[in-house]
Scaffold this motif. Sequence first.
Motif, PDB file in Angstrom:
ATOM      1  N   MET A  81       0.828  -1.201   0.000  1.00  0.00           N
ATOM      2  CA  MET A  81       0.000   0.000   0.000  1.00  0.00           C
ATOM      3  C   MET A  81       0.869   1.260   0.000  1.00  0.00           C
ATOM      4  O   MET A  81       0.569   2.230  -0.697  1.00  0.00           O
ATOM      5  CB  MET A  81      -0.918  -0.005   1.222  1.00  0.00           C
ATOM      6  CG  MET A  81      -1.995  -1.057   1.186  1.00  0.00           C
ATOM      7  SD  MET A  81      -2.854  -1.237   2.767  1.00  0.00           S
ATOM      8  CE  MET A  81      -3.345   0.429   3.114  1.00  0.00           C
ATOM      9  N   TYR A  82       1.928   1.232   0.771  1.00  0.00           N
ATOM     10  CA  TYR A  82       2.850   2.367   0.865  1.00  0.00           C
ATOM     11  C   TYR A  82       3.554   2.599  -0.468  1.00  0.00           C
ATOM     12  O   TYR A  82       3.676   3.733  -0.933  1.00  0.00           O
ATOM     13  CB  TYR A  82       3.841   2.095   1.994  1.00  0.00           C
ATOM     14  CG  TYR A  82       4.780   3.214   2.350  1.00  0.00           C
ATOM     15  CD1 TYR A  82       4.372   4.538   2.387  1.00  0.00           C
ATOM     16  CD2 TYR A  82       6.094   2.927   2.683  1.00  0.00           C
ATOM     17  CE1 TYR A  82       5.244   5.551   2.742  1.00  0.00           C
ATOM     18  CE2 TYR A  82       6.983   3.934   3.049  1.00  0.00           C
ATOM     19  CZ  TYR A  82       6.543   5.244   3.069  1.00  0.00           C
ATOM     20  OH  TYR A  82       7.414   6.244   3.419  1.00  0.00           O
ATOM     21  N   LYS A 100       8.552   1.421  10.988  1.00  0.00           N
ATOM     22  CA  LYS A 100       8.603   2.632  10.169  1.00  0.00           C
ATOM     23  C   LYS A 100       9.887   2.678   9.338  1.00  0.00           C
ATOM     24  O   LYS A 100       9.845   2.897   8.129  1.00  0.00           O
ATOM     25  CB  LYS A 100       8.520   3.847  11.103  1.00  0.00           C
ATOM     26  CG  LYS A 100       8.551   5.166  10.432  1.00  0.00           C
ATOM     27  CD  LYS A 100       8.354   6.351  11.379  1.00  0.00           C
ATOM     28  CE  LYS A 100       8.876   6.147  12.767  1.00  0.00           C
ATOM     29  NZ  LYS A 100       8.737   7.320  13.630  1.00  0.00           N
ATOM     30  N   GLU A 101      11.022   2.434   9.963  1.00  0.00           N
ATOM     31  CA  GLU A 101      12.308   2.469   9.250  1.00  0.00           C
ATOM     32  C   GLU A 101      12.371   1.394   8.175  1.00  0.00           C
ATOM     33  O   GLU A 101      12.858   1.626   7.070  1.00  0.00           O
ATOM     34  CB  GLU A 101      13.463   2.305  10.236  1.00  0.00           C
ATOM     35  CG  GLU A 101      13.702   3.516  11.107  1.00  0.00           C
ATOM     36  CD  GLU A 101      14.761   3.278  12.167  1.00  0.00           C
ATOM     37  OE1 GLU A 101      15.419   2.206  12.174  1.00  0.00           O
ATOM     38  OE2 GLU A 101      14.916   4.169  13.018  1.00  0.00           O
ATOM     39  N   ARG A 102      11.875   0.210   8.501  1.00  0.00           N
ATOM     40  CA  ARG A 102      11.909  -0.899   7.541  1.00  0.00           C
ATOM     41  C   ARG A 102      11.035  -0.608   6.327  1.00  0.00           C
ATOM     42  O   ARG A 102      11.426  -0.867   5.190  1.00  0.00           O
ATOM     43  CB  ARG A 102      11.460  -2.187   8.235  1.00  0.00           C
ATOM     44  CG  ARG A 102      11.567  -3.416   7.387  1.00  0.00           C
ATOM     45  CD  ARG A 102      12.663  -4.310   7.888  1.00  0.00           C
ATOM     46  NE  ARG A 102      12.886  -5.403   6.984  1.00  0.00           N
ATOM     47  CZ  ARG A 102      12.625  -6.666   7.262  1.00  0.00           C
ATOM     48  NH1 ARG A 102      12.173  -6.995   8.448  1.00  0.00           N
ATOM     49  NH2 ARG A 102      12.857  -7.600   6.384  1.00  0.00           N
ATOM     50  N   LEU A 103       9.839  -0.067   6.572  1.00  0.00           N
ATOM     51  CA  LEU A 103       8.949   0.270   5.460  1.00  0.00           C
ATOM     52  C   LEU A 103       9.584   1.315   4.545  1.00  0.00           C
ATOM     53  O   LEU A 103       9.567   1.163   3.317  1.00  0.00           O
ATOM     54  CB  LEU A 103       7.612   0.794   5.990  1.00  0.00           C
ATOM     55  CG  LEU A 103       6.663  -0.243   6.582  1.00  0.00           C
ATOM     56  CD1 LEU A 103       5.538   0.442   7.351  1.00  0.00           C
ATOM     57  CD2 LEU A 103       6.100  -1.146   5.499  1.00  0.00           C
ATOM     58  N   LYS A 104      10.145   2.352   5.142  1.00  0.00           N
ATOM     59  CA  LYS A 104      10.752   3.422   4.353  1.00  0.00           C
ATOM     60  C   LYS A 104      11.950   2.904   3.559  1.00  0.00           C
ATOM     61  O   LYS A 104      12.112   3.248   2.387  1.00  0.00           O
ATOM     62  CB  LYS A 104      11.149   4.579   5.259  1.00  0.00           C
ATOM     63  CG  LYS A 104       9.948   5.341   5.779  1.00  0.00           C
ATOM     64  CD  LYS A 104      10.348   6.453   6.721  1.00  0.00           C
ATOM     65  CE  LYS A 104       9.123   7.173   7.260  1.00  0.00           C
ATOM     66  NZ  LYS A 104       9.468   8.279   8.157  1.00  0.00           N
ATOM     67  N   ALA A 105      12.769   2.072   4.189  1.00  0.00           N
ATOM     68  CA  ALA A 105      13.937   1.533   3.500  1.00  0.00           C
ATOM     69  C   ALA A 105      13.532   0.621   2.349  1.00  0.00           C
ATOM     70  O   ALA A 105      14.085   0.702   1.254  1.00  0.00           O
ATOM     71  CB  ALA A 105      14.819   0.767   4.484  1.00  0.00           C
ATOM     72  N   LEU A 106      12.552  -0.234   2.584  1.00  0.00           N
ATOM     73  CA  LEU A 106      12.111  -1.145   1.523  1.00  0.00           C
ATOM     74  C   LEU A 106      11.447  -0.395   0.378  1.00  0.00           C
ATOM     75  O   LEU A 106      11.669  -0.727  -0.780  1.00  0.00           O
ATOM     76  CB  LEU A 106      11.163  -2.206   2.091  1.00  0.00           C
ATOM     77  CG  LEU A 106      11.842  -3.288   2.928  1.00  0.00           C
ATOM     78  CD1 LEU A 106      10.795  -4.136   3.644  1.00  0.00           C
ATOM     79  CD2 LEU A 106      12.733  -4.156   2.062  1.00  0.00           C
ATOM     80  N   LYS A 108      12.099   2.626  -0.583  1.00  0.00           N
ATOM     81  CA  LYS A 108      13.185   3.306  -1.296  1.00  0.00           C
ATOM     82  C   LYS A 108      13.943   2.321  -2.189  1.00  0.00           C
ATOM     83  O   LYS A 108      14.248   2.601  -3.353  1.00  0.00           O
ATOM     84  CB  LYS A 108      14.143   3.957  -0.309  1.00  0.00           C
ATOM     85  CG  LYS A 108      15.238   4.753  -0.949  1.00  0.00           C
ATOM     86  CD  LYS A 108      16.142   5.387   0.100  1.00  0.00           C
ATOM     87  CE  LYS A 108      17.258   6.157  -0.558  1.00  0.00           C
ATOM     88  NZ  LYS A 108      18.162   6.746   0.426  1.00  0.00           N
ATOM     89  N   ASN A 109      14.232   1.130  -1.671  1.00  0.00           N
ATOM     90  CA  ASN A 109      14.987   0.126  -2.430  1.00  0.00           C
ATOM     91  C   ASN A 109      14.179  -0.515  -3.546  1.00  0.00           C
ATOM     92  O   ASN A 109      14.741  -0.939  -4.551  1.00  0.00           O
ATOM     93  CB  ASN A 109      15.513  -0.964  -1.489  1.00  0.00           C
ATOM     94  CG  ASN A 109      16.620  -0.448  -0.594  1.00  0.00           C
ATOM     95  OD1 ASN A 109      17.331   0.508  -0.934  1.00  0.00           O
ATOM     96  ND2 ASN A 109      16.769  -1.058   0.565  1.00  0.00           N
ATOM     97  N   LEU A 110      12.861  -0.580  -3.375  1.00  0.00           N
ATOM     98  CA  LEU A 110      12.009  -1.210  -4.379  1.00  0.00           C
ATOM     99  C   LEU A 110      11.642  -0.266  -5.508  1.00  0.00           C
ATOM    100  O   LEU A 110      11.188  -0.700  -6.555  1.00  0.00           O
ATOM    101  CB  LEU A 110      10.756  -1.793  -3.736  1.00  0.00           C
ATOM    102  CG  LEU A 110      11.000  -2.961  -2.786  1.00  0.00           C
ATOM    103  CD1 LEU A 110       9.731  -3.319  -2.049  1.00  0.00           C
ATOM    104  CD2 LEU A 110      11.544  -4.167  -3.529  1.00  0.00           C
TER     105      LEU A 110
END
Length: 111
Positions: A81-82, A100-106, A108-110
């Motif tokens: 969704m993000y 929160k950090e994991r979602l943002k990092a993933l 960005k990487n995806l």
Amino acid sequence: MELSKSDKKIAKILMDKGILKEKEICNASILEILTDWKNDKKETRETYGKVYETVKKNDKYIASNYDAISGADYFITILNMYRKDLITESEINSFSETVKERLKALKKNLL
């Protein structure tokens, strides 16, 4: 990634919002089809078929992404969704720092 109880509560709220946004997208598509029909006098049978297929496809998509998911699926659902911008960064900030950090990092990487 397994979410804590409090993160799961946030995820459930955001998934409900996501479903509504998915339906809004579908409704916008249907409105476009009907507007074309009304303005251009498109064939009624063809228009009905397009509306039906749009609803059917969207319903199937929503069901496959949101129905019968378990707590173990919440993180990946929220991530999807993000990535699709159905939920905002400010909504992501409601999660625990780790999530929160994991979602943002993933995200960005995806991208």
